[in-house]
Scaffold this motif. Structure first.
Motif, PDB file in Angstrom:
ATOM      1  N   SER A  59       9.955  -4.799  11.579  1.00  0.00           N
ATOM      2  CA  SER A  59       9.412  -5.894  10.760  1.00  0.00           C
ATOM      3  C   SER A  59       7.890  -5.796  10.674  1.00  0.00           C
ATOM      4  CB  SER A  59       9.818  -7.247  11.349  1.00  0.00           C
ATOM      5  OG  SER A  59      11.219  -7.408  11.299  1.00  0.00           O
ATOM      6  N   GLU A  62       7.046  -2.930   8.340  1.00  0.00           N
ATOM      7  CA  GLU A  62       7.190  -3.325   6.930  1.00  0.00           C
ATOM      8  C   GLU A  62       5.969  -4.113   6.470  1.00  0.00           C
ATOM      9  OE1 GLU A  62       9.415  -2.496   4.817  1.00  0.00           O
ATOM     10  OE2 GLU A  62      11.239  -1.930   5.887  1.00  0.00           O
ATOM     11  N   LEU A  63       5.480  -4.992   7.360  1.00  0.00           N
ATOM     12  CA  LEU A  63       4.307  -5.796   7.017  1.00  0.00           C
ATOM     13  C   LEU A  63       3.082  -4.909   6.811  1.00  0.00           C
ATOM     14  CD1 LEU A  63       3.567  -8.816   6.719  1.00  0.00           C
ATOM     15  CD2 LEU A  63       2.851  -8.767   9.114  1.00  0.00           C
ATOM     16  N   ARG A  67       0.732  -3.421   3.039  1.00  0.00           N
ATOM     17  CA  ARG A  67      -0.713  -3.574   2.843  1.00  0.00           C
ATOM     18  C   ARG A  67      -1.493  -2.281   2.997  1.00  0.00           C
ATOM     19  NH1 ARG A  67       1.747  -7.910   4.294  1.00  0.00           N
ATOM     20  NH2 ARG A  67       0.984  -9.989   3.770  1.00  0.00           N
TER      21      ARG A  67
END
Length: 311
Positions: A59, A62-63, A67
């Motif tokens: 997770s 993915e974050l 960006r």
């Protein structure tokens, strides 16, 4: 944290394999793994999960992935701005365009511009209008040239002009004998149309529905070149902006026939950039060049060779 680690992570996100990413970066897999380890130490959490089938993002990964790519593109943009300050007049411009806008509009403008600025490099991506606008918003593209595009936060329209879709037929096709065509007359001929991923197809559906005529195309394709080839061979007629077949019309191969009663499809063609991002020297100069070219070609496109004009 080093920029190199972000670059390596960004490549790993695309490859989903440490070995494949390392090969693309021309480094050893162990060197790539060390950079990922440093990133995980910096953020204090695992970013990837390794398995025999490759890697999977956590997770947190993915974050970061969402960006990291944009951050790297922004850094590259800053490098180009610094080059501009030093007067290097070089750089790279990313352009996204809807397919129907390219052949007779964008390509000539790029060719003329490249001759004037030979040190500048270009990447041209043909995509849907939505993808092109999103690319500008996400810093993947400096410029977008689109048809049937919807507004997107973070973008602005530099220039907007109107394009009309005409019936396009081979010079020897029966449809070419008409000065204009109604929608029922058009429906009587075999049609080649774009698939439903294109905004133009939705406009076709609306046009036929409003005329109370069923749209029953013989050919459905995602390729503009396929549409043109089918029309050139007399197997079908289609509807396109006349500027996309201007060369063939001038050569006497195709004709553009308006829809009767001024009821044809009309759509804006838009030249778009980011609303909050300064363009590099290369992108700014190219934007000006495309702007001038569009202002020059739009009147000719509106008056492109048609059957009435003896083409």
């Amino acid at each position: 944290m080093q920029i190199r680690a972000l670059i390596y992570f960004d490549e790993l996100v695309r490859a989903r394999s440490i070995r494949a990413a390392a090969d693309k970066l021309n480094i050893q897999p162990t060197a790539l793994s060390r950079q990922i380890d440093q990133l995980e130490h910096y953020f204090g959490t695992p970013l990837i999960e390794r398995s025999s089938r490759g890697v999977r993002l956590t997770s947190a990964g993915e974050l970061l992935a969402a960006r990291a790519g944009k951050t790297l593109r922004e850094l590259d943009h800053v490098r180009q701005l610094i080059d501009d300050l030093e007067g290097l007049k070089r750089g790279h411009v990313n352009i996204f365009a809807s397919g129907a806008t390219v052949a007779n509009l964008l390509a000539p403008a790029l060719a003329d511009f490249s001759l004037k600025y030979p040190k500048i490099r270009f990447s041209v991506t043909i995509a849907s209008a939505r993808a092109a606008i999103e690319a500008v918003a996400n810093a993947e593209a400096d410029i977008a040239v689109t048809l049937f595009s919807e507004p997107e936060p973070g973008t602005r329209v530099r220039l907007r002009a109107e394009i009309v879709y005409d019936v396009i037929a081979a010079a020897g096709h029966p449809a070419a004998g008409h000065a204009e065509l109604t929608v029922p007359q058009l429906a009587a001929y075999p049609l080649a149309v774009p698939d439903r991923s294109f905004g133009a197809r939705l406009a076709f559906d609306t046009l036929f529905k409003s005329a109370g005529v069923a749209l029953d195309p013989v050919f459905v394709t995602s390729s503009l070149e396929m549409q043109k080839e089918l029309v050139l061979r007399g197997a079908a007629v289609t509807m396109l902006p006349a500027l996309t077949v201007l060369r063939e019309c001038r050569a006497g191969q195709l004709v553009a026939i308006p829809i009767a009663g001024n009821k044809g499809i009309r759509t804006p063609i838009e030249l778009c950039v980011a609303s909050d991002r300064q363009l590099s020297f290369a992108a700014a100069k190219l934007l000006d060049a495309i702007d001038r070219f569009m202002r020059e070609v739009m009147p000719r496109a509106a008056g492109a060779p048609t059957k009435q004009e003896g083409v």
